[in-house]
Design a protein around this motif. Structure first.
Motif, PDB file in Angstrom:
ATOM      1  N   PHE A  80      43.441  92.168 -25.597  1.00 28.74           N
ATOM      2  CA  PHE A  80      44.287  93.034 -24.570  1.00 28.74           C
ATOM      3  C   PHE A  80      43.290  93.308 -23.462  1.00 28.74           C
ATOM      4  CE2 PHE A  80      46.303  93.918 -28.657  1.00 28.74           C
ATOM      5  CZ  PHE A  80      47.528  93.550 -28.369  1.00 28.74           C
ATOM      6  N   ASP A  81      43.933  93.582 -22.438  1.00 19.64           N
ATOM      7  CA  ASP A  81      43.372  93.737 -20.820  1.00 19.64           C
ATOM      8  C   ASP A  81      43.202  94.961 -20.415  1.00 19.64           C
ATOM      9  OD1 ASP A  81      41.449  92.578 -18.986  1.00 19.64           O
ATOM     10  OD2 ASP A  81      43.257  92.672 -17.579  1.00 19.64           O
ATOM     11  N   GLY A  82      44.098  95.813 -20.694  1.00 18.09           N
ATOM     12  CA  GLY A  82      44.491  96.977 -19.919  1.00 18.09           C
ATOM     13  C   GLY A  82      45.873  97.880 -20.460  1.00 18.09           C
ATOM     14  N   VAL A  83      45.863  98.314 -21.867  1.00 21.77           N
ATOM     15  CA  VAL A  83      47.111  98.747 -22.385  1.00 21.77           C
ATOM     16  C   VAL A  83      47.225 100.037 -21.563  1.00 21.77           C
ATOM     17  CG1 VAL A  83      47.869  99.548 -24.599  1.00 21.77           C
ATOM     18  CG2 VAL A  83      46.482  97.768 -24.611  1.00 21.77           C
ATOM     19  N   GLY A  84      48.653 100.294 -21.336  1.00 21.78           N
ATOM     20  CA  GLY A  84      49.319 101.397 -20.591  1.00 21.78           C
ATOM     21  C   GLY A  84      50.334 102.186 -21.238  1.00 21.78           C
ATOM     22  N   ALA A  85      51.034 101.289 -22.193  1.00 16.63           N
ATOM     23  CA  ALA A  85      52.096 102.012 -23.015  1.00 16.63           C
ATOM     24  C   ALA A  85      52.392 101.245 -23.859  1.00 16.63           C
ATOM     25  CB  ALA A  85      53.264 101.815 -21.849  1.00 16.63           C
ATOM     26  N   LEU A  86      53.178 101.882 -25.167  1.00 18.76           N
ATOM     27  CA  LEU A  86      53.424 101.398 -26.523  1.00 18.76           C
ATOM     28  C   LEU A  86      54.914 101.869 -26.534  1.00 18.76           C
ATOM     29  CD1 LEU A  86      50.615 102.295 -29.014  1.00 18.76           C
ATOM     30  CD2 LEU A  86      51.046 100.016 -27.760  1.00 18.76           C
ATOM     31  N   VAL A  87      55.563 100.945 -27.419  1.00 23.12           N
ATOM     32  CA  VAL A  87      57.047 101.566 -28.064  1.00 23.12           C
ATOM     33  C   VAL A  87      57.242 100.594 -29.284  1.00 23.12           C
ATOM     34  CG1 VAL A  87      58.347  99.928 -26.513  1.00 23.12           C
ATOM     35  CG2 VAL A  87      59.267 102.085 -27.480  1.00 23.12           C
ATOM     36  N   ALA A  88      57.969 101.199 -30.208  1.00 30.32           N
ATOM     37  CA  ALA A  88      58.427 100.516 -31.386  1.00 30.32           C
ATOM     38  C   ALA A  88      59.733 100.310 -31.447  1.00 30.32           C
ATOM     39  CB  ALA A  88      57.748 101.234 -32.571  1.00 30.32           C
ATOM     40  N   ASP A  89      60.200  99.137 -32.034  1.00 38.96           N
ATOM     41  CA  ASP A  89      61.713  98.902 -31.936  1.00 38.96           C
ATOM     42  C   ASP A  89      62.225  99.098 -33.752  1.00 38.96           C
ATOM     43  OD1 ASP A  89      60.902  96.495 -33.234  1.00 38.96           O
ATOM     44  OD2 ASP A  89      61.642  95.357 -32.131  1.00 38.96           O
ATOM     45  N   ALA A  90      63.489  98.965 -33.966  1.00 41.70           N
ATOM     46  CA  ALA A  90      63.867  99.300 -35.105  1.00 41.70           C
ATOM     47  C   ALA A  90      63.472  98.220 -36.177  1.00 41.70           C
ATOM     48  CB  ALA A  90      65.594  99.325 -35.123  1.00 41.70           C
ATOM     49  N   GLY A  91      62.918  97.145 -35.880  1.00 38.64           N
ATOM     50  CA  GLY A  91      62.343  96.170 -36.754  1.00 38.64           C
ATOM     51  C   GLY A  91      61.072  96.447 -37.162  1.00 38.64           C
ATOM     52  N   GLY A  92      60.106  97.296 -36.540  1.00 42.55           N
ATOM     53  CA  GLY A  92      58.891  97.491 -36.684  1.00 42.55           C
ATOM     54  C   GLY A  92      57.869  96.795 -35.817  1.00 42.55           C
ATOM     55  N   ASN A  93      58.589  96.061 -34.593  1.00 45.47           N
ATOM     56  CA  ASN A  93      57.702  95.429 -33.619  1.00 45.47           C
ATOM     57  C   ASN A  93      57.197  96.646 -32.786  1.00 45.47           C
ATOM     58  OD1 ASN A  93      58.077  92.351 -34.520  1.00 45.47           O
ATOM     59  ND2 ASN A  93      60.408  93.244 -33.935  1.00 45.47           N
ATOM     60  N   VAL A  94      55.978  96.324 -32.407  1.00 44.51           N
ATOM     61  CA  VAL A  94      55.601  97.223 -31.462  1.00 44.51           C
ATOM     62  C   VAL A  94      55.167  96.460 -29.942  1.00 44.51           C
ATOM     63  CG1 VAL A  94      53.421  98.786 -30.730  1.00 44.51           C
ATOM     64  CG2 VAL A  94      54.195  98.353 -33.124  1.00 44.51           C
ATOM     65  N   TYR A  95      55.832  96.953 -28.889  1.00 49.88           N
ATOM     66  CA  TYR A  95      55.878  96.270 -27.602  1.00 49.88           C
ATOM     67  C   TYR A  95      54.642  96.997 -26.910  1.00 49.88           C
ATOM     68  CZ  TYR A  95      60.014  93.725 -28.931  1.00 49.88           C
ATOM     69  OH  TYR A  95      60.861  92.913 -29.203  1.00 49.88           O
ATOM     70  N   VAL A  96      53.674  96.227 -26.093  1.00 50.64           N
ATOM     71  CA  VAL A  96      52.702  96.724 -25.481  1.00 50.64           C
ATOM     72  C   VAL A  96      52.924  96.447 -24.006  1.00 50.64           C
ATOM     73  CG1 VAL A  96      50.089  96.695 -25.537  1.00 50.64           C
ATOM     74  CG2 VAL A  96      51.141  96.477 -27.614  1.00 50.64           C
ATOM     75  N   GLY A  97      52.738  97.530 -23.168  1.00 46.03           N
ATOM     76  CA  GLY A  97      52.506  97.312 -21.612  1.00 46.03           C
ATOM     77  C   GLY A  97      50.961  97.062 -21.370  1.00 46.03           C
ATOM     78  N   ASP A  98      50.899  95.658 -21.337  1.00 38.87           N
ATOM     79  CA  ASP A  98      49.278  95.293 -21.163  1.00 38.87           C
ATOM     80  C   ASP A  98      48.951  94.885 -19.719  1.00 38.87           C
ATOM     81  OD1 ASP A  98      46.592  94.323 -21.582  1.00 38.87           O
ATOM     82  OD2 ASP A  98      47.233  92.655 -22.502  1.00 38.87           O
ATOM     83  N   ASN A  99      48.719  95.797 -18.936  1.00 40.06           N
ATOM     84  CA  ASN A  99      48.650  95.556 -17.295  1.00 40.06           C
ATOM     85  C   ASN A  99      49.861  94.829 -16.667  1.00 40.06           C
ATOM     86  OD1 ASN A  99      47.267  95.427 -14.854  1.00 40.06           O
ATOM     87  ND2 ASN A  99      45.534  94.410 -15.601  1.00 40.06           N
ATOM     88  N   ASN A 100      49.845  93.671 -16.375  1.00 38.57           N
ATOM     89  CA  ASN A 100      50.737  92.969 -16.004  1.00 38.57           C
ATOM     90  C   ASN A 100      51.326  92.000 -16.953  1.00 38.57           C
ATOM     91  OD1 ASN A 100      48.648  91.037 -15.945  1.00 38.57           O
ATOM     92  ND2 ASN A 100      48.733  90.759 -13.539  1.00 38.57           N
ATOM     93  N   TYR A 101      51.304  92.425 -18.159  1.00 34.94           N
ATOM     94  CA  TYR A 101      52.115  91.482 -19.156  1.00 34.94           C
ATOM     95  C   TYR A 101      53.014  92.490 -20.172  1.00 34.94           C
ATOM     96  CZ  TYR A 101      49.053  87.585 -17.946  1.00 34.94           C
ATOM     97  OH  TYR A 101      48.495  86.361 -17.437  1.00 34.94           O
TER      98      TYR A 101
END
Length: 767
Positions: free
Chosen positions: A258-279
């Motif tokens: 990862f290059d620059g994590v700024g935020a995290l959130v998890a969905d109902a299926g256990g996946n974790v989404y990562v705001g990684d700079n501009n991705y």
């Protein structure tokens, strides 16, 4: 004998005296005139004994000043002589409640007569408890204390567990800063939102940039380049990415980058989404990392691109939430972006009800905000810290309104809607208009639909109901930037009064408070441009200084402990005496430009001598500087020794100070400096202030290492003990020995009570 004979005899005597005076009746022998004894002027009292308020077990000293020669003194209690009390002062030790109301007078005599002083009444207060006791002010600010009265240092991220416990990443490194620093090492603390109880559970440092829980209760924490997972009851382990290497690499778990994590959130299926700079990246439950969207680059004019997957682009993702439809909504610079589970990215149109469009300054989205959350009705909530500090609500149609907080104001006040305030800073020089997205942490939603946010610069956790009612549930905010007079618990002290409508601040740099206490039990607080007075019952008032331009002044309270006056130096470095009614009287005899602005640069000793450091050579010399003394009669002398600080006066007329290396210096009444001893605390500790009582005990306030504050008592024999402060505990907590935040001032009153200023609050140290 007949009357005629008596008359003739008297005439004869008179003639004989006359002839003798004229040289007749016996030749030229001179006659010596009769001797007349010189007249003795009766004494006059020039300073009456002062009434005193003393805690039970303490001592009270009454003193008188009288003019005349060959004076004798006899002190009386309630009109009866006190055996052995025959000097100009009298001390009653170990006073008890039965002594309250006693009236003390003194009869001053000489050959010309006698005079009796006015009565000084003794008031005995309840015995002071050991340790720290509250006097007045509003304590609050950063700290690392656990408990229902615990403190946060700088809470930057939070996440709500499935069982309703709030986990907070608290930036412990911020204790070494005066303002709001960049993110440092955080510790993990849990908060019972219902009771406000704080508990530190993980002190292993982690530079937390995002937090989230999944439905199974796994906690995810992200640094710039790594995501860690802690299973319920388990240990924190590296889940994806690297602690040391950055990049954009999809892959399995720790093989990804990862290059620059700024935020995290998890969905109902256990996946974790990562705001990684501009991705936007996704971590599957097995740790596999893939890129969901982003990478297309900005368009020709620098704007993002909507599209699917790699055809879309972002500026910088700082906040993520999942709405009721399963879509991800993201804060991307000044835009609100929506990403479907299939990776389709679009930009929402947001208006603030005045026709202002998406991304148009403070009217709509603002840059860099961390907080975003969605409710079941389709509303999205975002934080806005661009000018003021507020939480805003975006309806499903894109209309944005204020839910709570102020568009152009900051603070830590609870209330509803615009009456509430966020982002209260404990630093008086914190610039409120600067763009800082991290003044408020990320938003989370509890089971009742309330928003919970870490108010980072107020050092608190705040809960906001759906209708905008704000309540502080944990931590304690520092004083807002106002001076408030009144009862002890509602009064507020601040170092400076700042009007943010002005283009400049009234003072160029942070200054410390000054403290003093008089024989009546009043405590005085100097705040640069004003003097605050705390009466024995805890009521706080402001002394009205009767002169223009006092905002450019510095106040010196060193003489108050001896029944004297405070002094004030103004912008042109002249010196004024502050009278009891707050009026100012220029002090004659002070050379122009000689008075500085230092905290301990002016003092008054017990004999009424005014002593100050002469700064006229400051432009050409780093110091120490000459010390000048102005006697009550108006004579100015230069003392033999120089000084960098005059410290605090004692009852014998000496001035005590402590150097950064712990060396205690006594500047005697003869103007000569002597090293008394060297005091120490933890290795690397810095002494902050010094005071001395009548028994010769020294009190030194320290900033100890690694980061806590203390007050030491050093007996004349050199025995050193801590009377306030607990190792590694930062923040005011009453009791014995209690704990302290940053120490701003220290003083010993005429009743030997020790006072300390910490967290904009005056405290008394009972021994």
């Amino acid at each position: 004998m007949s009357a005629q004979i008596r008359k003739s005899g008297a005439v004869a005597v008179a003639i004989a005296i006359l002839l003798s005076a004229c040289g007749g009746g016996g030749g030229n022998q001179a006659v010596t005139p009769p001797v007349t004894a010189p007249s003795v002027q009766a004494p006059a009292i020039t300073a009456q004994p002062a009434a005193q308020s003393v805690s039970a077990g303490g001592s009270a000293t009454f003193a008188v000043t009288a003019s005349g020669t060959d004076l004798t003194y006899q002190w009386q209690r309630d009109g009866k002589d006190i055996a052995g009390a025959t000097s100009a002062s009298y001390t009653l030790d170990n006073v008890q409640s039965a002594d309250t109301g006693a009236k003390f007078t003194v009869v001053v005599k000489n050959g010309g007569g006698s005079v009796t002083s006015g009565a000084a009444v003794l008031t005995v207060l309840p015995a002071a408890a050991r340790g720290l006791a509250f006097v007045a002010g509003t304590p609050g600010g950063p700290g690392n204390l656990d408990g229902v009265d615990g403190r946060f240092v700088l809470p930057v991220r939070s996440a709500l567990s499935p069982d309703g416990v709030l986990y907070v990443a608290d930036d412990a490194s911020a204790l070494s800063w005066d303002g709001s620093p960049p993110y440092g090492d955080t510790v993990l603390r849990i908060v019972n939102v219902a009771t406000g109880d704080i508990k530190t559970i993980n002190t292993e440092p982690l530079r937390t940039r995002g937090m989230a829980f999944d439905k199974a209760g796994n906690l995810y924490e992200a640094t710039w380049s790594a995501v860690y997972r802690t299973a319920p009851g388990g240990k924190r382990t590296l889940f994806a990415g690297s602690a040391s290497e950055r990049g954009h690499v999809d892959g399995a778990g720790i093989a990804a980058r990862f290059d620059g994590v700024g935020a995290l959130v998890a969905d109902a299926g256990g996946n974790v989404y990562v705001g990684d700079n501009n991705y936007l990246r996704k971590i599957a439950p097995d740790g596999g990392v893939t890129t969901v969207a982003g990478g297309a680059g900005l368009d020709a004019v620098g704007y993002h691109k909507d599209g699917t997957g790699a055809a879309a682009s972002f500026h910088n993702i700082t906040g993520l939430t999942i709405d009721a439809g399963g879509n991800i909504q993201a804060i991307d610079a000044m835009w609100l972006r929506v990403i479907t589970p299939a990776g389709v990215v679009s930009t929402r149109t947001v208006t603030d009800g005045t026709g202002t469009g998406t991304g148009a300054g403070a009217g709509a989205m603002t840059s860099g905000a961390l907080g975003i959350a969605a409710d079941k009705a389709g509303n999205v909530y975002v934080t806005d810290t661009y000018y003021g500090c507020r939480i805003r609500k975006v309806a499903p149609d894109g209309t944005m309104t204020d839910l709570a907080g102020q568009p152009f104001g900051r603070g830590g006040r609870d209330g509803k809607g615009a009456t509430a305030s966020f982002c209260g800073s404990v630093d008086p020089f914190y610039i409120t208009w600067q763009t800082r997205g991290d003044d408020l942490g990320n938003l989370v939603v509890d089971a009742a639909g309330n928003l919970v946010v870490a108010d980072s610069t107020a050092r608190t956790i705040r809960r906001v109901t759906p209708d905008g009612d704000v309540k502080t549930v944990a931590g304690r905010a520092g004083s807002t930037l106002v001076n408030v007079d009144g009862p002890a618990g509602s009064a507020q002290f601040v170092l400076n009064t700042i009007d943010y409508r002005q283009t400049s601040l009234p003072f160029a740099s942070r200054s410390n408070y000054a403290l003093a206490a008089d024989a009546l039990g009043n405590v005085y607080v100097g705040e640069n441009d004003r003097i605050r007075k705390i009466t024995p019952d805890g009521n706080v008032g402001t002394l009205p200084l009767q002169a223009p331009g006092t905002k450019d002044a510095r106040l010196y309270l060193g003489g108050l402990a001896f029944g004297g006056n405070a002094y004030l130096s103004d912008a042109v470095k002249s010196l004024n005496r502050v009278n009891a009614d707050g009026s100012l009287a220029p002090v004659a005899g002070v050379p122009a430009g000689s008075v500085g602005y230092g905290e301990h640069d002016v003092a008054v000793d017990a004999s009424g001598n005014l002593v100050w450091i002469d700064y006229r050579t400051a432009a050409t010399s780093p110091g120490p500087y000459p010390v000048l003394k102005l006697a009550p009669g108006g004579t100015v002398t230069t003392l033999p020794d120089t000084a960098r600080s005059l410290g605090t006066p004692d009852a014998d007329g000496n001035l005590w100070s402590v150097k950064p290396d712990g060396t205690v210096i006594r500047l005697g009444t003869d103007g000569k400096a002597a090293v008394v001893r060297t005091v120490t605390a933890t290795p690397g500790a810095v002494p902050l202030a010094i005071a001395r009582d009548r028994a010769g005990n020294l009190y030194v306030a320290w900033h100890e290492t690694p980061n806590w504050y203390s007050v030491h008592k050093i007996l004349p024999s050199g025995v050193d003990s801590v009377i306030a402060g607990t190792p590694n505990a930062y923040g005011v907590r009453l009791g014995a020995p209690g704990s302290l935040g940053g120490i701003d001032a220290l003083a010993v009153g005429a009743d030997d009570n020790v006072y300390v200023m910490s967290e904009n609050t005056v405290l008394r140290i009972g021994q």
